[in-house]
Design an enzyme around this catalytic site. Structure first.
Site, PDB file in Angstrom:
ATOM      1  N   SER A  83      -8.794 -42.367 -45.124  1.00 57.60           N
ATOM      2  CA  SER A  83      -7.532 -42.770 -44.496  1.00 57.60           C
ATOM      3  C   SER A  83      -6.341 -42.102 -45.181  1.00 57.60           C
ATOM      4  O   SER A  83      -6.395 -41.727 -46.348  1.00 57.60           O
ATOM      5  CB  SER A  83      -7.362 -44.287 -44.575  1.00 57.60           C
ATOM      6  OG  SER A  83      -8.490 -44.933 -44.051  1.00 57.60           O
TER       7      SER A  83
HETATM    8  N1  SAH Z   1     -11.906 -46.565 -47.026  1.00 57.30           N
HETATM    9  C1  SAH Z   1     -12.577 -45.359 -46.649  1.00 57.30           C
HETATM   10  C2  SAH Z   1     -12.319 -45.009 -45.208  1.00 57.30           C
HETATM   11  C3  SAH Z   1     -13.572 -44.609 -44.540  1.00 57.30           C
HETATM   12  S1  SAH Z   1     -13.492 -44.487 -42.786  1.00 57.30           S
HETATM   13  C4  SAH Z   1     -12.231 -44.244 -47.616  1.00 57.30           C
HETATM   14  O1  SAH Z   1     -11.439 -44.458 -48.539  1.00 57.30           O
HETATM   15  O2  SAH Z   1     -12.796 -43.157 -47.460  1.00 57.30           O
HETATM   16  C5  SAH Z   1     -14.285 -45.982 -42.283  1.00 57.30           C
HETATM   17  C6  SAH Z   1     -15.723 -46.139 -42.677  1.00 57.30           C
HETATM   18  O3  SAH Z   1     -16.170 -47.345 -42.058  1.00 57.30           O
HETATM   19  C7  SAH Z   1     -16.676 -45.051 -42.214  1.00 57.30           C
HETATM   20  O4  SAH Z   1     -17.332 -44.515 -43.312  1.00 57.30           O
HETATM   21  C8  SAH Z   1     -17.651 -45.787 -41.299  1.00 57.30           C
HETATM   22  O5  SAH Z   1     -18.983 -45.315 -41.375  1.00 57.30           O
HETATM   23  C9  SAH Z   1     -17.548 -47.207 -41.814  1.00 57.30           C
HETATM   24  N2  SAH Z   1     -17.982 -48.263 -40.903  1.00 57.30           N
HETATM   25  C10 SAH Z   1     -17.784 -48.382 -39.561  1.00 57.30           C
HETATM   26  N3  SAH Z   1     -18.367 -49.512 -39.098  1.00 57.30           N
HETATM   27  C11 SAH Z   1     -18.933 -50.123 -40.177  1.00 57.30           C
HETATM   28  C12 SAH Z   1     -19.685 -51.317 -40.363  1.00 57.30           C
HETATM   29  N4  SAH Z   1     -20.013 -52.128 -39.341  1.00 57.30           N
HETATM   30  N5  SAH Z   1     -20.096 -51.626 -41.611  1.00 57.30           N
HETATM   31  C13 SAH Z   1     -19.810 -50.842 -42.669  1.00 57.30           C
HETATM   32  N6  SAH Z   1     -19.122 -49.680 -42.560  1.00 57.30           N
HETATM   33  C14 SAH Z   1     -18.687 -49.334 -41.332  1.00 57.30           C
END
Ligand code: SAH
Length: 260
Positions: free
Chosen positions: A104
């Site tokens: 993000s």
């Molecule tokens: N906070 C992260 C942002 C990652 S983007 C960072 O600092 O990089 C959001 C993430 O949520 C993705 O990796 C995606 O695979 C995950 N995601 C989506 N649905 C999910 C779920 N039901 N349970 C766990 N992770 C999930």
């Protein structure tokens, strides 16, 4: 991300009251684990100066929560992205982390943690935290610098593995990564003072509401109106139930079911 504007000034007095002393305490706490010596070297980047500039920009863009800014000055965002993207690591932009996911934008990360601290600050931090969507692990590292304990869940195995590799050198002993479907929360460690989702769903899953402690706050991107429109939603739990507030418009990757 369309609305990182200052059109939605929020009362940050409770956070502001924390001030610089709390930030110093947080850093002092973070240091023994997230030691600068443990951070990657040789990236050809004076990363502290670049991070300080990122923090100055966040401040200029309305982030006022000192503990959050202090943690962002400390955690090396460049260590969480692919080598080809290192030069862009401190720009205020989301970046691809593979498998269709993104790390993000720094402003959004700061804003979400700021929203958590506005409601709840246990020794200057968000207390016991549940993060849904570990991704590359950057936000998890920030939360671990600020919180008492952090459980972070990721549903994609390759990202879960990579996040572990990114985080290992930081030796954040209060952070645990879990591979699983975060829509179910993580019952064994509930309740949580703070719940934060980095993926956007249709609504807040019931499990998150149930696993939120009384006095706690949840922050998540939730679809609002048209299919591709999301807003940040906070849910505050007190003895009589949950109170919902809508904040900025945002754009996050979707919250999906199951694991892969
Ligand atoms: N906070 C992260 C942002 C990652 S983007 C960072 O600092 O990089 C959001 C993430 O949520 C993705 O990796 C995606 O695979 C995950 N995601 C989506 N649905 C999910 C779920 N039901 N349970 C766990 N992770 C999930």
């Amino acid at each position: 991300m369309s609305a990182r504007s200052r059109r939605f000034p929020l009362p940050l007095a409770r956070v502001g009251a924390h001030g610089v002393e709390a930030a110093r305490r947080d850093l002092a706490r973070a240091r023994p684990t997230a030691s600068a010596d443990a951070l990657p070297r040789g990236l050809g980047l004076d990363s502290q100066a670049v991070r300080d500039r990122m923090v100055a920009r966040l401040r200029a863009d309305g982030i006022r929560c000192e503990p959050v800014l202090a943690a962002m000055a400390r955690v090396p965002r460049h260590a969480f992205v692919d080598a080809a993207l290192v030069a862009q690591a401190y720009e205020d932009t989301a970046l691809p982390i593979g498998h269709g996911q993104t790390i993000s934008q720094p402003w959004v990360v700061a804003r979400m943690i700021e929203l958590l601290l506005e409601r709840r600050h246990i020794a200057g931090g968000p207390g016991r935290v549940l993060e849904i969507g570990t991704g590359c692990g950057y936000q998890a590292a920030l939360l671990a610098c600020l919180g008492t304990s952090v459980i972070s869940i990721e549903r994609l195995r390759p990202l879960f593995d990579r996040a572990q590799a990114h985080l290992a050198p930081l030796r954040l002993s209060n952070l645990r990564l879990v591979y699983g479907d975060g829509r179910l929360g993580h019952a064994p460690n509930a309740p949580y003072d703070s719940i934060i989702s980095a993926a956007g769903g249709e609504d807040v899953p019931e499990a998150w509401l149930q696993q939120l402690a009384v006095g706690g706050r949840l922050v998540a991107p939730i679809r609002h109106g048209a299919a591709d429109t999301q807003v940040l939603v906070t849910m505050d739990r007190d003895a009589s139930g949950w109170t919902r507030h809508h904040h900025e418009a945002v754009r996050f990757v979707p919250l999906r079911s199951g694991t892969a």
